[in-house]
Design a protein around this motif. Structure first.
Motif, PDB file in Angstrom:
ATOM      1  N   ASP A 101       0.833  -1.201   0.156  1.00 11.22           N
ATOM      2  CA  ASP A 101       0.108   0.155  -0.117  1.00 11.22           C
ATOM      3  C   ASP A 101       0.731   1.101  -0.076  1.00 11.22           C
ATOM      4  O   ASP A 101       0.310   2.435   0.268  1.00 11.22           O
ATOM      5  CB  ASP A 101      -0.878   0.011   1.105  1.00 11.22           C
ATOM      6  N   SER A 102       2.004   1.232  -0.338  1.00  6.74           N
ATOM      7  CA  SER A 102       3.088   2.346  -0.347  1.00  6.74           C
ATOM      8  C   SER A 102       2.708   3.517  -1.038  1.00  6.74           C
ATOM      9  O   SER A 102       2.017   3.162  -2.259  1.00  6.74           O
ATOM     10  CB  SER A 102       4.400   1.901  -0.701  1.00  6.74           C
ATOM     11  N   ILE A 103       2.592   4.671  -0.957  1.00  6.85           N
ATOM     12  CA  ILE A 103       2.166   5.659  -1.502  1.00  6.85           C
ATOM     13  C   ILE A 103       2.686   5.966  -3.014  1.00  6.85           C
ATOM     14  O   ILE A 103       3.709   5.828  -3.188  1.00  6.85           O
ATOM     15  CB  ILE A 103       2.567   7.137  -0.625  1.00  6.85           C
ATOM     16  N   GLY A 104       1.662   6.072  -3.935  1.00 10.48           N
ATOM     17  CA  GLY A 104       1.959   6.170  -5.291  1.00 10.48           C
ATOM     18  C   GLY A 104       3.036   5.188  -5.926  1.00 10.48           C
ATOM     19  O   GLY A 104       3.391   5.308  -7.028  1.00 10.48           O
ATOM     20  N   SER A 105       3.152   3.777  -5.455  1.00  8.61           N
ATOM     21  CA  SER A 105       3.897   2.999  -6.004  1.00  8.61           C
ATOM     22  C   SER A 105       3.017   1.958  -7.005  1.00  8.61           C
ATOM     23  O   SER A 105       3.983   1.536  -7.973  1.00  8.61           O
ATOM     24  CB  SER A 105       4.343   1.945  -4.718  1.00  8.61           C
ATOM     25  N   LEU A 106       2.018   2.089  -7.048  1.00  5.13           N
ATOM     26  CA  LEU A 106       1.085   1.195  -8.125  1.00  5.13           C
ATOM     27  C   LEU A 106       0.078   2.245  -8.606  1.00  5.13           C
ATOM     28  O   LEU A 106      -0.921   2.281  -8.069  1.00  5.13           O
ATOM     29  CB  LEU A 106       0.470  -0.087  -7.393  1.00  5.13           C
ATOM     30  N   PRO A 107       0.352   2.727  -9.569  1.00  7.67           N
ATOM     31  CA  PRO A 107      -0.334   3.821 -10.436  1.00  7.67           C
ATOM     32  C   PRO A 107      -2.040   3.432 -10.774  1.00  7.67           C
ATOM     33  O   PRO A 107      -2.670   4.037 -10.641  1.00  7.67           O
ATOM     34  CB  PRO A 107       0.280   4.142 -11.605  1.00  7.67           C
ATOM     35  N   THR A 108      -1.994   1.937 -10.862  1.00 11.49           N
ATOM     36  CA  THR A 108      -3.527   1.603 -11.733  1.00 11.49           C
ATOM     37  C   THR A 108      -3.609   0.139 -10.942  1.00 11.49           C
ATOM     38  O   THR A 108      -2.584  -0.336 -10.638  1.00 11.49           O
ATOM     39  CB  THR A 108      -3.329   1.379 -13.293  1.00 11.49           C
ATOM     40  N   HIS A 111      -1.319  -2.665 -12.437  1.00 13.23           N
ATOM     41  CA  HIS A 111      -0.222  -2.661 -11.980  1.00 13.23           C
ATOM     42  C   HIS A 111      -0.419  -3.600 -10.602  1.00 13.23           C
ATOM     43  O   HIS A 111       0.234  -4.330 -10.376  1.00 13.23           O
ATOM     44  CB  HIS A 111       0.318  -1.154 -11.194  1.00 13.23           C
ATOM     45  N   MET A 112      -1.531  -3.414  -9.795  1.00 12.20           N
ATOM     46  CA  MET A 112      -1.728  -4.344  -8.652  1.00 12.20           C
ATOM     47  C   MET A 112      -1.811  -5.501  -9.156  1.00 12.20           C
ATOM     48  O   MET A 112      -1.459  -6.559  -8.496  1.00 12.20           O
ATOM     49  CB  MET A 112      -3.011  -3.641  -7.948  1.00 12.20           C
ATOM     50  N   LYS A 113      -2.604  -5.922 -10.299  1.00 17.34           N
ATOM     51  CA  LYS A 113      -2.847  -7.540 -10.469  1.00 17.34           C
ATOM     52  C   LYS A 113      -1.407  -8.225 -10.930  1.00 17.34           C
ATOM     53  O   LYS A 113      -1.484  -9.245 -10.503  1.00 17.34           O
ATOM     54  CB  LYS A 113      -3.822  -7.223 -11.927  1.00 17.34           C
ATOM     55  N   VAL A 114      -0.467  -7.307 -11.702  1.00 13.45           N
ATOM     56  CA  VAL A 114       0.770  -7.921 -11.857  1.00 13.45           C
ATOM     57  C   VAL A 114       1.388  -8.346 -10.590  1.00 13.45           C
ATOM     58  O   VAL A 114       1.907  -9.254 -10.395  1.00 13.45           O
ATOM     59  CB  VAL A 114       1.488  -7.174 -12.691  1.00 13.45           C
ATOM     60  N   SER A 317       8.933  -0.819  -8.477  1.00 14.81           N
ATOM     61  CA  SER A 317       9.391  -0.117  -9.366  1.00 14.81           C
ATOM     62  C   SER A 317       9.702  -0.922 -10.766  1.00 14.81           C
ATOM     63  O   SER A 317       9.312  -0.609 -11.872  1.00 14.81           O
ATOM     64  CB  SER A 317      10.857   0.244  -9.005  1.00 14.81           C
ATOM     65  N   ARG A 318       9.979  -2.064 -10.622  1.00 11.91           N
ATOM     66  CA  ARG A 318      10.094  -2.956 -11.887  1.00 11.91           C
ATOM     67  C   ARG A 318       8.638  -3.241 -12.654  1.00 11.91           C
ATOM     68  O   ARG A 318       8.737  -3.186 -13.920  1.00 11.91           O
ATOM     69  CB  ARG A 318      10.761  -4.365 -11.640  1.00 11.91           C
ATOM     70  N   ILE A 319       7.662  -3.211 -11.936  1.00 12.96           N
ATOM     71  CA  ILE A 319       6.433  -3.400 -12.464  1.00 12.96           C
ATOM     72  C   ILE A 319       5.876  -1.980 -13.186  1.00 12.96           C
ATOM     73  O   ILE A 319       5.230  -2.104 -14.183  1.00 12.96           O
ATOM     74  CB  ILE A 319       5.452  -3.457 -11.505  1.00 12.96           C
ATOM     75  N   ARG A 320       6.281  -0.850 -12.446  1.00 12.90           N
ATOM     76  CA  ARG A 320       5.842   0.192 -13.145  1.00 12.90           C
ATOM     77  C   ARG A 320       6.778   0.671 -14.463  1.00 12.90           C
ATOM     78  O   ARG A 320       6.280   1.084 -15.546  1.00 12.90           O
ATOM     79  CB  ARG A 320       6.198   1.684 -12.068  1.00 12.90           C
ATOM     80  N   CYS A 321       8.152   0.044 -14.311  1.00 10.75           N
ATOM     81  CA  CYS A 321       8.858   0.168 -15.610  1.00 10.75           C
ATOM     82  C   CYS A 321       8.447  -0.578 -16.921  1.00 10.75           C
ATOM     83  O   CYS A 321       8.534  -0.584 -18.012  1.00 10.75           O
ATOM     84  CB  CYS A 321      10.342  -0.262 -15.209  1.00 10.75           C
ATOM     85  N   LYS A 322       7.745  -1.917 -16.167  1.00 11.52           N
ATOM     86  CA  LYS A 322       7.037  -2.796 -17.203  1.00 11.52           C
ATOM     87  C   LYS A 322       5.946  -2.026 -17.978  1.00 11.52           C
ATOM     88  O   LYS A 322       5.758  -2.344 -19.261  1.00 11.52           O
ATOM     89  CB  LYS A 322       6.503  -4.082 -16.621  1.00 11.52           C
ATOM     90  N   PHE A 323       5.335  -1.554 -17.407  1.00  8.68           N
ATOM     91  CA  PHE A 323       4.152  -0.760 -17.798  1.00  8.68           C
ATOM     92  C   PHE A 323       4.774   0.650 -18.503  1.00  8.68           C
ATOM     93  O   PHE A 323       4.111   1.030 -19.619  1.00  8.68           O
ATOM     94  CB  PHE A 323       2.896  -0.195 -16.827  1.00  8.68           C
ATOM     95  N   PRO A 325       8.506   2.024 -19.733  1.00 11.93           N
ATOM     96  CA  PRO A 325       9.850   1.919 -19.655  1.00 11.93           C
ATOM     97  C   PRO A 325      10.544   3.488 -19.930  1.00 11.93           C
ATOM     98  O   PRO A 325      11.601   3.668 -19.506  1.00 11.93           O
ATOM     99  CB  PRO A 325      10.295   1.213 -20.958  1.00 11.93           C
ATOM    100  N   SER A 326       9.601   4.332 -20.122  1.00 11.70           N
ATOM    101  CA  SER A 326      10.125   5.680 -20.468  1.00 11.70           C
ATOM    102  C   SER A 326      10.399   6.472 -19.218  1.00 11.70           C
ATOM    103  O   SER A 326      10.903   7.585 -19.076  1.00 11.70           O
ATOM    104  CB  SER A 326       9.304   6.563 -21.330  1.00 11.70           C
ATOM    105  N   ARG A 327       9.612   6.002 -17.996  1.00 11.87           N
ATOM    106  CA  ARG A 327       9.990   6.643 -16.755  1.00 11.87           C
ATOM    107  C   ARG A 327      11.508   6.967 -16.350  1.00 11.87           C
ATOM    108  O   ARG A 327      12.296   5.920 -16.621  1.00 11.87           O
ATOM    109  CB  ARG A 327       9.480   5.911 -15.747  1.00 11.87           C
ATOM    110  N   GLY A 328      11.818   7.864 -15.767  1.00 11.61           N
ATOM    111  CA  GLY A 328      13.254   8.281 -15.504  1.00 11.61           C
ATOM    112  C   GLY A 328      13.815   7.252 -14.547  1.00 11.61           C
ATOM    113  O   GLY A 328      14.862   6.794 -14.737  1.00 11.61           O
ATOM    114  N   GLU A 329      13.119   6.689 -13.730  1.00 10.96           N
ATOM    115  CA  GLU A 329      13.685   5.466 -12.629  1.00 10.96           C
ATOM    116  C   GLU A 329      13.970   4.355 -13.503  1.00 10.96           C
ATOM    117  O   GLU A 329      14.549   3.530 -12.965  1.00 10.96           O
ATOM    118  CB  GLU A 329      12.404   5.326 -11.823  1.00 10.96           C
ATOM    119  N   CYS A 330      13.429   4.167 -15.067  1.00 14.56           N
ATOM    120  CA  CYS A 330      13.609   2.827 -15.461  1.00 14.56           C
ATOM    121  C   CYS A 330      15.080   2.962 -16.455  1.00 14.56           C
ATOM    122  O   CYS A 330      15.569   1.924 -17.073  1.00 14.56           O
ATOM    123  CB  CYS A 330      12.539   2.383 -16.370  1.00 14.56           C
ATOM    124  N   SER A 331      15.778   3.796 -16.386  1.00 18.67           N
ATOM    125  CA  SER A 331      16.903   3.999 -17.367  1.00 18.67           C
ATOM    126  C   SER A 331      18.053   3.154 -16.957  1.00 18.67           C
ATOM    127  O   SER A 331      18.784   2.691 -17.962  1.00 18.67           O
ATOM    128  CB  SER A 331      17.547   5.564 -17.022  1.00 18.67           C
TER     129      SER A 331
END
Length: 334
Positions: A101-108, A111-114, A317-323, A325-331
């Motif tokens: 449930d961490s803040i902002g970690s799963l945008p949709t 993401h939660m399903k994955v 973070s890896r899940i966010r990047c899966k959805f 990849p252009s996010r800055g954290e994914c570089s």
């Protein structure tokens, strides 16, 4: 949050795999957090399960708790064999699953399903056990949004000086409130909505399914609304005592939890769709980026303070990047 918890039927049904073999029924005390008490929707679902469980060799004694804190304390004391509580409250039993449930970690919800698919895999079982407890299952309760009593509070800057209800046991909320210059008002899950509805606070964060259940429209009338930006994905977690629910049974329940995901999500969406469109407050893209940056900063701070589990944050973070990849954290990620 509440009606979606009929997933407990699916979660607990898998206990039959090991319990049905017993000659005599195995008794377990399941403590269920339901704001409406014994007549609430969660307890109603659990009573249906309780009846069916008898033929599986499980005699379950269900106890309704309207105070989530007491349900958690009674689990610690051994009064409960398992307690159904929010992921926020469950962090004290398992930091790894409590970081879902961490803040902002799963945008949709996608993401939660994955994430829940990963957690249902046997290879993810080890971190679901911590000390004397094991997380028996996780159910999605939908995204949390910011409810305000004035539509003009549509930016972080405009939240400065306002009173915000924060859960006393969740440090995340206090940090976020301090960052925007607002005043935190310590609350718990049994009274934070009342404070909002009565005008004691100007802002609170809650999942959409609380709109009707907690009558949050009272606090928004006549000029309030809901900021159209999800700040967290909320979970409900069935936490059991390790000596009462063997690991192999817990694994079966976690797998059943993920298998029931789509059904649970559909139920949650029915409740979310009850929110009239007129309440939504649009915010510009640059404001959303500001929210995202602030939440990333909060996650980093709470990781350093060992409040959030770094392993879960890295997985998210890896899940966010899966959805995206252009996010800055994914570089630097493969």
């Amino acid at each position: 949050m509440i009606r979606s918890l009929r997933v407990v039927l699916a979660l607990c049904a898998t206990l039959t795999t090991s319990l049905a073999q017993a000659a005599d029924p195995i008794e377990r005390r399941i403590c269920v957090f339901d704001l409406a008490g014994n007549v609430g929707p969660v307890m109603t679902a659990m009573k249906d399960w309780q009846t069916a469980a008898l033929q599986w060799g499980l005699k379950a004694k269900l106890v309704a708790y309207t105070n989530e804190a007491i349900a958690a304390e009674d689990l610690k004391a051994g009064v409960c064999d398992a307690s159904l509580i929010t992921g926020l409250r469950g962090r004290q039993f398992n930091q790894y699953s409590g970081t879902i449930d961490s803040i902002g970690s799963l945008p949709t919800m996608d993401h939660m399903k994955v994430l829940l698919q990963v957690l249902s895999d046997p290879r993810s079982a080890k971190p679901m056990t911590s000390g004397d407890y094991e997380v028996l299952g996780v159910a999605p309760a939908g995204a949390a949004y910011i409810f305000v009593n004035d539509r003009e509070i549509n930016s972080l800057a405009k939240a400065a000086g306002k009173k915000v209800a924060v859960l006393e046991f969740d440090e995340t909320q206090a940090i976020m409130v301090a960052q925007v210059g607002a005043t935190p008002v310590s609350s718990d899950i049994t009274n934070f909505s009342t404070k909002f509805n009565n005008g004691v606070v100007d802002i609170l964060a809650a999942p959409l399914i609380a709109y009707e259940l907690l009558e949050l429209y009272k606090g928004m009338e006549p000029d309030g609304g809901i900021v159209d930006y999800p700040i967290a994905q909320i979970s409900m977690q069935l936490v059991g005592r390790l000596d009462k629910f063997p690991n192999e049974v817990a694994q079966l329940i976690r797998e059943a939890s993920f298998e029931a995901y789509d059904q649970v999500r559909a139920r949650v969406k029915i409740e979310e769709d009850r929110v009239p469109d007129r309440w939504w407050i649009d915010i510009p893209a640059d404001e959303k980026r500001e929210y995202e940056a602030m939440m990333q900063e909060a996650r980093d701070t709470l990781r350093q303070q060992d409040y959030y589990d770094g392993r879960m944050l890295d997985l998210q973070s890896r899940i966010r990047c899966k959805f995206d990849p252009s996010r800055g954290e994914c570089s630097n990620k493969n």
